[in-house]
Scaffold this active site. Sequence first.
Site, PDB file in Angstrom:
ATOM      1  N   SER A 134      45.064  35.196  35.797  1.00 56.02           N
ATOM      2  CA  SER A 134      43.850  35.021  36.604  1.00 56.02           C
ATOM      3  C   SER A 134      42.888  34.045  35.960  1.00 56.02           C
ATOM      4  CB  SER A 134      43.157  36.375  36.767  1.00 56.02           C
ATOM      5  OG  SER A 134      41.875  36.232  37.345  1.00 56.02           O
ATOM      6  N   TYR A 158      39.106  43.804  33.210  1.00 56.43           N
ATOM      7  CA  TYR A 158      40.228  43.234  33.960  1.00 56.43           C
ATOM      8  C   TYR A 158      40.680  41.920  33.331  1.00 56.43           C
ATOM      9  CZ  TYR A 158      42.545  40.487  37.567  1.00 56.43           C
ATOM     10  OH  TYR A 158      43.420  39.676  38.242  1.00 56.43           O
ATOM     11  N   LYS A 162      44.297  40.650  31.091  1.00 55.27           N
ATOM     12  CA  LYS A 162      45.116  39.462  31.351  1.00 55.27           C
ATOM     13  C   LYS A 162      45.279  38.632  30.079  1.00 55.27           C
ATOM     14  CE  LYS A 162      45.818  40.026  35.809  1.00 55.27           C
ATOM     15  NZ  LYS A 162      47.159  40.273  36.373  1.00 55.27           N
TER      16      LYS A 162
END
Length: 348
Positions: A134, A158, A162
Amino acid sequence: MRVLLTGGSGFIGSHIAILLLERGFDVVILDSFVNSSPNVIIRIKKYLDNKDLNYKLETINGDIRDKKILDKIFIDCIKENKPINTVIHLAGLKSVYESLSNPLHYWDVNVFGTLNLLLTMKEYECYSLVFSSSATIYGLSDSVPMAEDHTISPINPYGKTKVAIENMFYDLYNSNLNSWKICSLRYFNPVGAHPSGLIGEDPIGIPNNLFPFITQVAIGTQKLLNIYGDDWGTRDGTGIRDYIHIIDLAEGHLASIDYFNSTESCLEFINLGSGKGYSVFQIIRQFELSTGRKIPFSIQDRRDGDVAKSFADISKAKKLLGWTPKRSLEQICLDGWNWQIKNPHGYG
């Protein structure tokens, strides 16, 4: 080739599944259906049956943290004399806001789930992986366009998961340079829908992202669109982001598999975006022009953690994968609206 597609019933996964099956790949979808609907699989089959395609699609309800399920998938495919050749790994949790309130769950699902998958792949000698990363990992910088060597500085759990997964890939690849082929694709903002109107984005509850919120306002599910700040240092005062048609994004995954066929080993981190920046007002105007629907909006204060501009440098994807986005903002609006009017309640 047989591909294991984790999270294959989600917004991105379902579009990738269709392209894989159209190309003649056998596909095994593993999905927990926590954030998606089993009806997606029915829609995929309906679309392919209507095209009279001979395809092989298997769907398994399960969690990537469950080693027994992963073992069974790989063993069963070996018994059929058609082992898993490549994994496209999309399964995971993706809400920035939810990750702030429940970070341990995000580390468990995203990081431990990926570790579990990698251990299983290594055990069964499957060394080709395409991963959904992302642009969130780039953090708050608005230095644009963002290339892959941009500073990595995520501001939420989040994004941090990643980065942790990408670091895992780096260590794994450097431990055995001759085996692994890994492409970690850093998504910007996938939007739109399949042109058939059979599959598209179906957010649970109130949408967090701009485009599905616009389509829900257009159809009357939401009353108006909140715009967070009209005093940014941009051409019209609203934030600028990179929006890419979901089919273009899906095609980037197939281009990654094609790239694997041309190299003995690799570890690549690659942006997938349109390479263009569109402001909120630009998106609204184009949607209204394309669909004839008026989008009422309200200007709100800026949100913490937002930046003025964020869009991708996609020169690496063009050069390495031979991939380039083909679909316009107008096509995004038309396909997204087509999905919304045909499915006013999503997959429900």
